[in-house]
Design a protein around this motif. Structure first.
Motif, PDB file in Angstrom:
ATOM      1  N   CYS A  90       6.265  -7.717 -17.462  1.00 25.97           N
ATOM      2  CA  CYS A  90       5.933  -7.797 -18.879  1.00 25.97           C
ATOM      3  C   CYS A  90       5.384  -6.205 -19.397  1.00 25.97           C
ATOM      4  N   SER A 134       3.801  -3.920 -15.447  1.00 22.53           N
ATOM      5  CA  SER A 134       4.746  -3.120 -16.186  1.00 22.53           C
ATOM      6  C   SER A 134       5.174  -2.126 -15.400  1.00 22.53           C
ATOM      7  N   GLY A 136       6.128   0.874 -16.740  1.00 28.02           N
ATOM      8  CA  GLY A 136       6.026   2.019 -17.564  1.00 28.02           C
ATOM      9  C   GLY A 136       5.688   1.727 -19.000  1.00 28.02           C
ATOM     10  N   ALA A 146      13.111  -4.054 -14.421  1.00 20.14           N
ATOM     11  CA  ALA A 146      11.904  -3.883 -13.798  1.00 20.14           C
ATOM     12  C   ALA A 146      11.461  -4.495 -12.536  1.00 20.14           C
TER      13      ALA A 146
HETATM   14  N1  ADE Z   1       9.892  -6.141 -19.596  1.00 18.40           N
HETATM   15  C1  ADE Z   1       9.969  -5.481 -20.816  1.00 18.40           C
HETATM   16  N2  ADE Z   1       9.715  -4.020 -20.639  1.00 18.40           N
HETATM   17  C2  ADE Z   1       8.968  -4.064 -19.585  1.00 18.40           C
HETATM   18  C3  ADE Z   1       8.334  -3.000 -18.767  1.00 18.40           C
HETATM   19  N3  ADE Z   1       7.998  -1.844 -19.395  1.00 18.40           N
HETATM   20  N4  ADE Z   1       7.704  -3.430 -17.529  1.00 18.40           N
HETATM   21  C4  ADE Z   1       7.845  -4.638 -16.991  1.00 18.40           C
HETATM   22  N5  ADE Z   1       8.635  -5.537 -17.458  1.00 18.40           N
HETATM   23  C5  ADE Z   1       9.173  -5.396 -18.923  1.00 18.40           C
END
Ligand code: ADE
Length: 241
Positions: A90, A134, A136, A146
Motif C-alpha cells: 500500500c 510502499s 515509492g 509492487a
Molecule cells: N499499491 C498502490 N500503490 C502502491 C505503492 N506505491 N506501493 C505499494 N503498493 C501500492
C-alpha cells in the motif's frame, strides 16, 4: 524460502515468476512461489471481496473475511513453526529500501497481500499484517507490480541464486554508494576513450579510481545516502588526495 502471493489477478505473475533469475531460483529449490486468488475464499454467493465504506465516501474497501481466511489457510499449511511475515502492499506503508530487502531475505515464509481498492478494512492491518510496504511515493492501480518488485529484490539475495559474476555483495545501496562507471571493449569507440587507469593493469590504482568515481557520483546524484553511510577514513583520504 516460501513466497505466497494473494491477488485477484494471479495471471499477472506468470511472466515475472516464470522468467529469468526468478524462475531459475525456483528450479534450483531456493524459493517456492504460490499465487492464490483470494476471491476463492469469499464466503458470499457472488464471491465479492470488496464493499462500500462505512461512513460513506468514494471507492470500495477490501473486506476482512476473504483475507483473514486466505492467510489462515496459508499459515495452517506452514509446517515450519516459524511465523510468516504478512506484507500488505500500500502507498501508506514504509518506503522500501535495500535494507528491508536484506531483512526479508532472512525469512522462511513471506505472504504478500495485493489489493486494488481505495482501502483495506482496517482489521486486516490490525490483526493479520506484520509489515506495510510502499515501493515509492506514487499510486499504482494495485499492489501486484509492487509485490513483484519486492519478490525480485529479495529472491536475488537468497544463497546460490546469483552466480559469482552477478554477485550482490557490491550492489549499490548495500555498499552505501552508487556504482562507479563501467566500460567494456573496445577501448576506443568512435573516438570515445576508456579512462587510461582501467587499461593500466594496476589493481590498486583501479580500485582507488572506482571508489573516487563512486563517491563523486553519489555526491552528485544522491547526497542523502551519506546520511546513512558516512564515508570511511580510507575513502575520505582517497577523495582528498
Ligand atoms: N499499491 C498502490 N500503490 C502502491 C505503492 N506505491 N506501493 C505499494 N503498493 C501500492
Amino acid at each position: 524460502m516460501k513466497i505466497d502471493i494473494l491477488s485477484i489477478f494471479p495471471e499477472m505473475f506468470t511472466g515475472v515468476l516464470g522468467s529469468s533469475i526468478l524462475s531459475k531460483a525456483a528450479e534450483k529449490g531456493a524459493v517456492q512461489y504460490s499465487v492464490t486468488d483470494f476471491r476463492e475464499f469469499a464466503d458470499n454467493k457472488h464471491k465479492t471481496v470488496d464493499d462500500y465504506p462505512y461512513g460513506g465516501g468514494a471507492g470500495m474497501v477490501l473486506k476482512a473475511q476473504p483475507i483473514f481466511d486466505a492467510v489462515s489457510s496459508l499459515t495452517e499449511e506452514n509446517q515450519t513453526g516459524n511465523k510468516p511475515r504478512v506484507i500488505l502492499m500500500c502507498p501508506q506503508g514504509e518506503r522500501y529500501t535495500q535494507k528491508k530487502a536484506e531483512e526479508l531475505a532472512q525469512e522462511e515464509h513471506l505472504i504478500f497481500i495485493c489489493g486494488h481498492y481505495e482501502g483495506y478494512d482496517e482489521r486486516i492491518r490490525e490483526h493479520v499484517v506484520t509489515d506495510e510496504i510502499s515501493i515509492g511515493d506514487y499510486v499504482l492501480t494495485g499492489g501486484e507490480l509492487a509485490s513483484m518488485v519486492i519478490v525480485d529484490s529479495v529472491v536475488r539475495l537468497l544463497p546460490d541464486v546469483l552466480g559469482k559474476a552477478a554477485s550482490h555483495e557490491q550492489d549499490s545501496f548495500s555498499t552505501g554508494l552508487l556504482e562507479h562507471p563501467h566500460y567494456t571493449r573496445p577501448a576506443d569507440f568512435r573516438g570515445m576513450k576508456v579512462p587510461d587507469v582501467l587499461l593500466s593493469g594496476n589493481h590498486a590504482h583501479i580500485e582507488k579510481w572506482r571508489t573516487k568515481e563512486s563517491i563523486r557520483r553519489t555526491w552528485n546524484r544522491r547526497p542523502d545516502l551519506f546520511d546513512e553511510y558516512p564515508l570511511t577514513d580510507q575513502q575520505r583520504a582517497w577523495l582528498e588526495e
